[in-house]
Structures are given as C-alpha cells and as structure tokens.
Design an enzyme around this catalytic site. Sequence first.
Site, PDB file in Angstrom:
ATOM      1  N   LYS A 234      -9.135  75.489 -51.031  1.00 45.43           N
ATOM      2  CA  LYS A 234      -9.764  75.418 -52.217  1.00 45.43           C
ATOM      3  C   LYS A 234     -10.032  74.398 -53.025  1.00 45.43           C
ATOM      4  O   LYS A 234      -9.990  72.935 -52.119  1.00 45.43           O
ATOM      5  CB  LYS A 234      -8.037  75.947 -53.280  1.00 45.43           C
ATOM      6  CG  LYS A 234      -7.258  77.214 -52.994  1.00 45.43           C
ATOM      7  CD  LYS A 234      -6.231  77.436 -54.061  1.00 45.43           C
ATOM      8  CE  LYS A 234      -5.680  78.428 -53.739  1.00 45.43           C
ATOM      9  NZ  LYS A 234      -4.478  79.190 -54.346  1.00 45.43           N
TER      10      LYS A 234
ATOM     11  N   TYR B 247      -8.543  88.366 -56.291  1.00 41.42           N
ATOM     12  CA  TYR B 247      -6.902  88.459 -56.974  1.00 41.42           C
ATOM     13  C   TYR B 247      -6.972  88.950 -57.623  1.00 41.42           C
ATOM     14  O   TYR B 247      -5.748  88.756 -58.930  1.00 41.42           O
ATOM     15  CB  TYR B 247      -7.124  87.376 -57.750  1.00 41.42           C
ATOM     16  CG  TYR B 247      -6.915  85.649 -56.474  1.00 41.42           C
ATOM     17  CD1 TYR B 247      -5.523  85.361 -56.024  1.00 41.42           C
ATOM     18  CD2 TYR B 247      -7.926  84.183 -57.068  1.00 41.42           C
ATOM     19  CE1 TYR B 247      -5.423  83.974 -55.139  1.00 41.42           C
ATOM     20  CE2 TYR B 247      -7.062  83.081 -56.003  1.00 41.42           C
ATOM     21  CZ  TYR B 247      -6.702  83.298 -55.250  1.00 41.42           C
ATOM     22  OH  TYR B 247      -6.192  82.207 -54.372  1.00 41.42           O
TER      23      TYR B 247
ATOM     24  N   ASN C 160      -2.945  74.276 -55.409  1.00 48.52           N
ATOM     25  CA  ASN C 160      -2.087  74.364 -54.020  1.00 48.52           C
ATOM     26  C   ASN C 160      -2.982  74.085 -52.723  1.00 48.52           C
ATOM     27  O   ASN C 160      -2.380  74.513 -51.790  1.00 48.52           O
ATOM     28  CB  ASN C 160      -1.245  75.575 -54.514  1.00 48.52           C
ATOM     29  CG  ASN C 160      -1.754  76.969 -54.404  1.00 48.52           C
ATOM     30  OD1 ASN C 160      -2.760  76.909 -53.834  1.00 48.52           O
ATOM     31  ND2 ASN C 160      -0.533  77.352 -54.072  1.00 48.52           N
TER      32      ASN C 160
ATOM     33  N   HIS D 287      -5.743  79.009 -49.637  1.00 48.62           N
ATOM     34  CA  HIS D 287      -4.776  79.992 -49.193  1.00 48.62           C
ATOM     35  C   HIS D 287      -5.517  80.882 -48.185  1.00 48.62           C
ATOM     36  O   HIS D 287      -5.675  80.535 -47.155  1.00 48.62           O
ATOM     37  CB  HIS D 287      -6.316  80.843 -50.067  1.00 48.62           C
ATOM     38  CG  HIS D 287      -6.387  82.481 -50.629  1.00 48.62           C
ATOM     39  ND1 HIS D 287      -4.763  82.744 -51.259  1.00 48.62           N
ATOM     40  CD2 HIS D 287      -6.392  83.677 -48.770  1.00 48.62           C
ATOM     41  CE1 HIS D 287      -4.730  84.807 -50.005  1.00 48.62           C
ATOM     42  NE2 HIS D 287      -5.830  84.594 -48.963  1.00 48.62           N
TER      43      HIS D 287
ATOM     44  N   GLU E 298      -9.898  90.859 -47.521  1.00 46.52           N
ATOM     45  CA  GLU E 298     -10.157  89.414 -47.988  1.00 46.52           C
ATOM     46  C   GLU E 298     -11.226  89.431 -46.839  1.00 46.52           C
ATOM     47  O   GLU E 298     -12.033  88.840 -47.039  1.00 46.52           O
ATOM     48  CB  GLU E 298      -9.352  88.583 -47.547  1.00 46.52           C
ATOM     49  CG  GLU E 298      -7.956  88.858 -49.418  1.00 46.52           C
ATOM     50  CD  GLU E 298      -7.286  88.301 -48.422  1.00 46.52           C
ATOM     51  OE1 GLU E 298      -6.678  87.101 -48.064  1.00 46.52           O
ATOM     52  OE2 GLU E 298      -5.898  87.989 -50.101  1.00 46.52           O
TER      53      GLU E 298
HETATM   54  P1  DAT Z   1       0.327  82.279 -52.653  1.00 47.55           P
HETATM   55  O1  DAT Z   1      -0.667  81.675 -52.217  1.00 47.55           O
HETATM   56  O2  DAT Z   1       1.488  81.727 -52.046  1.00 47.55           O
HETATM   57  O3  DAT Z   1      -0.058  83.662 -51.194  1.00 47.55           O
HETATM   58  P2  DAT Z   1       0.261  83.578 -54.545  1.00 47.55           P
HETATM   59  O4  DAT Z   1      -0.668  84.974 -54.074  1.00 47.55           O
HETATM   60  O5  DAT Z   1       1.597  84.288 -55.230  1.00 47.55           O
HETATM   61  O6  DAT Z   1       0.700  82.519 -54.559  1.00 47.55           O
HETATM   62  O7  DAT Z   1      -0.310  83.217 -55.788  1.00 47.55           O
HETATM   63  C1  DAT Z   1      -2.078  83.316 -56.215  1.00 47.55           C
HETATM   64  C2  DAT Z   1      -2.602  81.822 -56.669  1.00 47.55           C
HETATM   65  O8  DAT Z   1      -1.460  81.847 -58.194  1.00 47.55           O
HETATM   66  C3  DAT Z   1      -0.930  80.945 -55.998  1.00 47.55           C
HETATM   67  O9  DAT Z   1      -1.691  79.538 -54.569  1.00 47.55           O
HETATM   68  C4  DAT Z   1      -1.077  79.783 -57.189  1.00 47.55           C
HETATM   69  C5  DAT Z   1      -1.708  80.619 -58.483  1.00 47.55           C
HETATM   70  N1  DAT Z   1       0.378  80.740 -59.073  1.00 47.55           N
HETATM   71  C6  DAT Z   1       1.219  81.607 -58.584  1.00 47.55           C
HETATM   72  N2  DAT Z   1       2.275  81.703 -59.046  1.00 47.55           N
HETATM   73  C7  DAT Z   1       1.474  80.587 -60.114  1.00 47.55           C
HETATM   74  C8  DAT Z   1       2.877  80.278 -61.380  1.00 47.55           C
HETATM   75  N3  DAT Z   1       3.949  80.929 -61.118  1.00 47.55           N
HETATM   76  N4  DAT Z   1       2.162  79.107 -62.046  1.00 47.55           N
HETATM   77  C9  DAT Z   1       0.995  78.975 -61.739  1.00 47.55           C
HETATM   78  N5  DAT Z   1      -0.024  79.317 -60.820  1.00 47.55           N
HETATM   79  C10 DAT Z   1       0.822  80.777 -59.768  1.00 47.55           C
HETATM   80 MG    MG Z   2      -1.548  85.355 -52.203  1.00 52.19          MG
END
Ligand code: DAT
Ligand code: MG
Length: 141
Positions: free
Chosen positions: A16, A56, A119, A122, A133
């Site tokens: 990212k 997303y 974070n 991805h 994807e």
């Molecule tokens: P991952 O990236 O571990 O697959 P995800 O698909 O649940 O996680 O979420 C996509 C992204 O959205 C994640 O990398 C960061 C953001 N995100 C997820 N949960 C969040 C939260 N509770 N607060 C803020 N950002 C969040």
């Molecule tokens: Mg995810």
Amino acid sequence: MDSERIRIERTLLIVKPDGVDRRLVGGILSRIERKGYTIECMKTITIDRELAEKHYAEHKGKPFYDKLISYITSGPAVVAVISGEGCVGGLRYLMGNTDPLKAAPGTIRGDYATNVTKNLIHGSDTLENAEREIALFFGGE
Ligand code: DAT
Ligand code: MG
C-alpha cells in the site's frame, strides 16, 4: 512425501502507499520470497477511485470505507501476483492481523506498522477473491 498437500495457488499482493513511501517494498518482497513464494508479475500504479471501489466493494458502507478508499488512492502502490504452495493463506499468515497493534511480532504488519488504516499490505483472503482481484488488476495483461 505427501504430494497431495502441494497445491500451487495464486494471490494478489498490494504494498500500500505508505509501504512505498517508507521504502519498505524490498523488505516486504524479501520476506515473501524467503518463505518460498514466487513474484509472477509486478507493477507500480496509483490506484484510482474506480479501481479502489471495485477492489474493496465488500467494505462499502462500513464506517472506515471512505478513509480506506482515500488512503489506498493517495499515492503509488506496488501490485503483484504471488504464487506458491498454499500462498493465499500463507501470505495472510505472513501479513499478520489487520490491526497492526494486534499483529504478532515476526509478521509484516506486526513488525512494521502501528495503524489499522496504514497497515502496509494487502493479500487476498480466499482463492475466489484472489482470482477476482488478479483479474481486476492484471486483466488483459
Ligand atoms: P485485511 O486487509 O486484513 O484483509 P479487511 O479486508 O477486513 O482486512 O479490511 C480491508 C482494509 O480496511 C484493512 O486492511 C484496513 C481497513 N480496515 C479494516 N477494518 C478496519 C477498522 N476497524 N478500522 C479502520 N480500518 C479498517
Ligand atoms: Mg481483506
């Protein structure tokens, strides 16, 4: 050797924008290669809003959605197809928990990040999403 355990998969990796900005691309790719996975193809792109929203789509409507879209489109990102045995789950394991403060030391997020938005990385969460994807980012290439 139990050859039935060997299932070669493909997954989509994104380093990212903060990972690119912090010059962590090489360090992250190095860990993925060291695990035994292969970088099949890779490019640096600035993800536009339309692509980010498709990628997303499952998160639309969630409280963090707008922040997530503006962050992922905020600068260059490195997108790659990774392949290897069990690499969909394997890459998720290397990445660590979505929230870097909960990610174990030794994982990429655990070692290099503190913020759940920034974070770093991805990785596709299922085989089905991986194919979706990969088509989204590399379709037609
Ligand atoms: P991952 O990236 O571990 O697959 P995800 O698909 O649940 O996680 O979420 C996509 C992204 O959205 C994640 O990398 C960061 C953001 N995100 C997820 N949960 C969040 C939260 N509770 N607060 C803020 N950002 C969040
Ligand atoms: Mg995810």
